[in-house]
Scaffold this motif. Structure first.
Motif, PDB file in Angstrom:
ATOM      1  N   ARG A 352      65.359  66.673 -20.998  1.00 34.68           N
ATOM      2  CA  ARG A 352      64.369  66.311 -22.015  1.00 34.68           C
ATOM      3  C   ARG A 352      63.027  66.835 -21.510  1.00 34.68           C
ATOM      4  N   SER A 353      62.649  68.020 -21.948  1.00 35.78           N
ATOM      5  CA  SER A 353      61.422  68.636 -21.447  1.00 35.78           C
ATOM      6  C   SER A 353      60.248  68.276 -22.355  1.00 35.78           C
ATOM      7  N   ALA A 354      59.067  68.163 -21.747  1.00 31.77           N
ATOM      8  CA  ALA A 354      57.893  67.700 -22.473  1.00 31.77           C
ATOM      9  C   ALA A 354      57.434  68.700 -23.528  1.00 31.77           C
ATOM     10  N   SER A 355      57.364  69.976 -23.162  1.00 30.98           N
ATOM     11  CA  SER A 355      56.816  70.988 -24.076  1.00 30.98           C
ATOM     12  C   SER A 355      57.655  71.138 -25.335  1.00 30.98           C
ATOM     13  N   PHE A 356      58.975  71.037 -25.200  1.00 31.66           N
ATOM     14  CA  PHE A 356      59.854  71.221 -26.359  1.00 31.66           C
ATOM     15  C   PHE A 356      59.523  70.194 -27.440  1.00 31.66           C
ATOM     16  N   ASN A 357      59.340  68.943 -27.039  1.00 34.13           N
ATOM     17  CA  ASN A 357      58.994  67.914 -28.016  1.00 34.13           C
ATOM     18  C   ASN A 357      57.561  68.055 -28.503  1.00 34.13           C
ATOM     19  N   ASN A 358      56.657  68.469 -27.606  1.00 36.51           N
ATOM     20  CA  ASN A 358      55.251  68.544 -27.994  1.00 36.51           C
ATOM     21  C   ASN A 358      54.980  69.617 -29.041  1.00 36.51           C
ATOM     22  N   ILE A 359      55.726  70.738 -29.004  1.00 34.57           N
ATOM     23  CA  ILE A 359      55.472  71.769 -30.019  1.00 34.57           C
ATOM     24  C   ILE A 359      56.144  71.451 -31.345  1.00 34.57           C
ATOM     25  N   VAL A 371      42.503  80.427 -39.384  1.00 31.21           N
ATOM     26  CA  VAL A 371      43.129  81.281 -38.377  1.00 31.21           C
ATOM     27  C   VAL A 371      42.509  81.123 -36.988  1.00 31.21           C
ATOM     28  N   PRO A 372      41.176  81.131 -36.832  1.00 34.04           N
ATOM     29  CA  PRO A 372      40.634  80.989 -35.469  1.00 34.04           C
ATOM     30  C   PRO A 372      41.011  79.673 -34.792  1.00 34.04           C
ATOM     31  N   ASP A 373      41.301  78.645 -35.610  1.00 37.24           N
ATOM     32  CA  ASP A 373      41.634  77.343 -35.035  1.00 37.24           C
ATOM     33  C   ASP A 373      43.073  77.273 -34.535  1.00 37.24           C
ATOM     34  N   ILE A 374      43.903  78.222 -34.937  1.00 37.77           N
ATOM     35  CA  ILE A 374      45.301  78.206 -34.491  1.00 37.77           C
ATOM     36  C   ILE A 374      45.362  78.264 -32.970  1.00 37.77           C
ATOM     37  N   ILE A 375      44.633  79.208 -32.371  1.00 41.05           N
ATOM     38  CA  ILE A 375      44.668  79.382 -30.920  1.00 41.05           C
ATOM     39  C   ILE A 375      44.089  78.157 -30.221  1.00 41.05           C
ATOM     40  N   THR A 376      43.012  77.606 -30.764  1.00 40.75           N
ATOM     41  CA  THR A 376      42.407  76.406 -30.174  1.00 40.75           C
ATOM     42  C   THR A 376      43.403  75.260 -30.125  1.00 40.75           C
ATOM     43  N   ILE A 377      44.089  75.029 -31.223  1.00 42.10           N
ATOM     44  CA  ILE A 377      45.029  73.903 -31.304  1.00 42.10           C
ATOM     45  C   ILE A 377      46.217  74.129 -30.385  1.00 42.10           C
ATOM     46  N   LEU A 378      46.770  75.338 -30.392  1.00 47.35           N
ATOM     47  CA  LEU A 378      47.900  75.636 -29.506  1.00 47.35           C
ATOM     48  C   LEU A 378      47.509  75.453 -28.048  1.00 47.35           C
ATOM     49  N   ALA A 379      46.311  75.911 -27.681  1.00 47.51           N
ATOM     50  CA  ALA A 379      45.850  75.754 -26.304  1.00 47.51           C
ATOM     51  C   ALA A 379      45.718  74.280 -25.944  1.00 47.51           C
ATOM     52  N   SER A 380      45.205  73.469 -26.863  1.00 46.25           N
ATOM     53  CA  SER A 380      45.001  72.048 -26.566  1.00 46.25           C
ATOM     54  C   SER A 380      46.321  71.295 -26.428  1.00 46.25           C
ATOM     55  N   LEU A 381      47.379  71.746 -27.118  1.00 51.28           N
ATOM     56  CA  LEU A 381      48.686  71.105 -26.976  1.00 51.28           C
ATOM     57  C   LEU A 381      49.303  71.385 -25.613  1.00 51.28           C
ATOM     58  N   TYR A 382      48.955  72.478 -25.015  1.00 49.02           N
ATOM     59  CA  TYR A 382      49.340  72.873 -23.653  1.00 49.02           C
ATOM     60  C   TYR A 382      50.856  72.811 -23.431  1.00 49.02           C
ATOM     61  N   PHE A 383      51.486  73.941 -23.590  1.00 47.59           N
ATOM     62  CA  PHE A 383      52.919  74.036 -23.360  1.00 47.59           C
ATOM     63  C   PHE A 383      53.203  75.179 -22.392  1.00 47.59           C
ATOM     64  N   ILE A 384      54.320  75.069 -21.713  1.00 45.40           N
ATOM     65  CA  ILE A 384      54.825  76.126 -20.841  1.00 45.40           C
ATOM     66  C   ILE A 384      56.173  76.544 -21.418  1.00 45.40           C
ATOM     67  N   LEU A 385      56.391  77.841 -21.576  1.00 45.34           N
ATOM     68  CA  LEU A 385      57.610  78.276 -22.280  1.00 45.34           C
ATOM     69  C   LEU A 385      58.876  78.041 -21.486  1.00 45.34           C
ATOM     70  N   GLY A 386      58.805  78.052 -20.183  1.00 45.44           N
ATOM     71  CA  GLY A 386      59.989  77.682 -19.412  1.00 45.44           C
ATOM     72  C   GLY A 386      60.388  76.244 -19.676  1.00 45.44           C
ATOM     73  N   ASP A 387      59.413  75.432 -20.053  1.00 42.61           N
ATOM     74  CA  ASP A 387      59.638  74.029 -20.364  1.00 42.61           C
ATOM     75  C   ASP A 387      60.217  73.868 -21.772  1.00 42.61           C
ATOM     76  N   ILE A 388      60.108  74.904 -22.589  1.00 45.27           N
ATOM     77  CA  ILE A 388      60.705  74.889 -23.931  1.00 45.27           C
ATOM     78  C   ILE A 388      62.053  75.595 -23.904  1.00 45.27           C
ATOM     79  N   ASP A 389      62.069  76.826 -23.415  1.00 45.07           N
ATOM     80  CA  ASP A 389      63.299  77.626 -23.366  1.00 45.07           C
ATOM     81  C   ASP A 389      64.050  77.356 -22.064  1.00 45.07           C
ATOM     82  N   ARG A 390      64.374  76.109 -21.831  1.00 42.37           N
ATOM     83  CA  ARG A 390      65.005  75.731 -20.574  1.00 42.37           C
ATOM     84  C   ARG A 390      66.441  76.199 -20.505  1.00 42.37           C
TER      85      ARG A 390
END
Length: 390
Positions: A352-359, A371-390
């Protein structure tokens, strides 16, 4: 005005009216914007498919799986001690923290508990992993919004923390240091004094980032009121960690569950924020770095004497059974559901990885933003792809 002038004026008015009717009647088609997939050197190979109406997002969907590595299946052909070499790569920025819940799950099945000194050291290294992880986030956050300087501060001071982790474990990014029943080794000479010194530097780093980034008007205008996630929505989507606490939910597994760790031996605060926006998520993480330095300092001052390993067989065979253990990792709740059939390696492991649920909240939180806010919001959610694509 002459008759010719009247006719010219009337013709001009008629042409303007015709143009206005055309502009009203024309319908522009929406555009599909592909954000990513990026290279793994960035946040990872995540693709966001966004449907736009002009500059506004109509709907957005995350598309993961580009760097899937099959950790859950790989654990089935590893012994229990070998699994830690796999799982600390799930979130490579806070790797030691990933080892702990798996080892705790195996210990739970075996009925083994690490000695008090090992529990303290585990917790110290766990919080050092959190500091190394989140401090880099705070610096990289500025880069996402066009501010380059903060990331140099982050890399500078994160190196001090990585030096401590490497000095204690021998591994800078992938310690592979946790063991069923305790730890591979005790702390090296001089570790306590050096760590106290580094914790002071990290508190200074937090002050610098708060002044340089969080106090910046542009940063505040790009994050305040952007990507607001109400408390009930955060709970419905299964958010955890700072993303949940930034929506006003006072929930932290370090405090709210009984684990054989040392968090309950020291004084520290669970940080929350009522706004639930991008600024709140970043601010909560900044305060959590400060709290982690307090935890580390207190644990070093109260470090008990004794062994760092319990008595366990040289060849580990975990009794038949099932166990789930989760911890408050740097990115949120990280849990392992371990199924044993009495062999030297697990029969099944579900992570049960944190990033997978958070995204999972991405389609909801990006709807209606620009559109400019997309990157801001994604950055603030803070995910690591290894934590999603486990």
């Amino acid at each position: 005005m002459t008759m010719l002038g009247d006719r010219q004026q009337l013709a001009y008015i008629a042409s303007q009216a015709a143009d206005a009717r055309v502009n009203v009647e024309l319908e522009t088609e929406g555009m599909t914007l592909n954000i990513g997939p990026q290279h793994p050197a960035t946040h990872g190979t995540l693709r966001i498919i966004a449907r736009l109406d002009g500059e506004q997002v109509v709907w957005a969907e995350p598309s993961a799986g580009y760097m899937h590595r099959g950790y859950e299946k790989l654990t089935e052909v590893r012994t229990y001690p070998q699994v830690t070499a796999l799982v600390n790569r799930i979130d490579w920025l806070g790797s030691f923290a990933n080892e702990v819940p798996f080892i705790l799950g195996a210990e739970k099945l075996m009925g083994v508990e690490a000695p008090a000194r090992a529990q303290h050291i585990r917790t110290i290294l766990f919080e050092l992993s959190r500091i190394a992880n989140v401090s880099l986030f705070l610096g990289d956050l500025g880069v996402q919004l066009g501010a380059v300087t903060p990331v140099f501060f982050a890399f500078r001071d994160r190196e001090y923390v990585l030096n401590l982790i490497e000095g204690a474990t021998g591994g800078r990014f992938h310690p592979n240091f946790d063991r069923i029943g305790g730890l591979k080794d005790d702390l090296p000479a001089g570790f306590i004094e050096e760590t106290h010194s580094v914790m002071k530097k990290l508190r200074n780093f937090c002050d610098e980032i708060e002044n340089l980034l969080f106090g910046n008007e542009i940063f505040q205008s790009r994050t305040r009121g952007i990507g607001v996630i109400p408390k009930d929505i955060a709970l419905q989507y299964g958010l955890s960690g700072a993303n949940l606490r930034a929506s006003g939910v006072d929930w932290d597994l370090r405090r709210d569950q009984d684990l054989p760790m040392a968090w309950n031996k020291v004084d520290w605060n669970v940080i929350t924020h009522p706004d639930g926006d991008s600024f709140a998520r970043c601010w909560v993480r900044l305060q959590e770095v400060r709290e982690s330095t307090k935890i580390v300092d207190q644990l070093l001052d109260t470090l008990p004497a004794g062994p760092v390993m319990a008595k366990v067989p040289k060849i580990i065979k975990v009794p038949e059974g099932e166990a789930f253990v989760s911890t408050e990792n740097p990115l949120g709740e990280m849990g392992y559901y371990v199924v044993s059939q009495g062999d030297q390696g697990p029969f099944r492991v579900k992570i049960r990885s944190a990033s997978f649920n958070n995204i999972s909240i991405v389609p909801w939180v990006l709807k209606g933003v620009y559109v400019p806010d997309i990157i801001t919001i994604l950055a603030s959610l803070y995910f690591i792809l290894g934590d999603i694509d486990r």
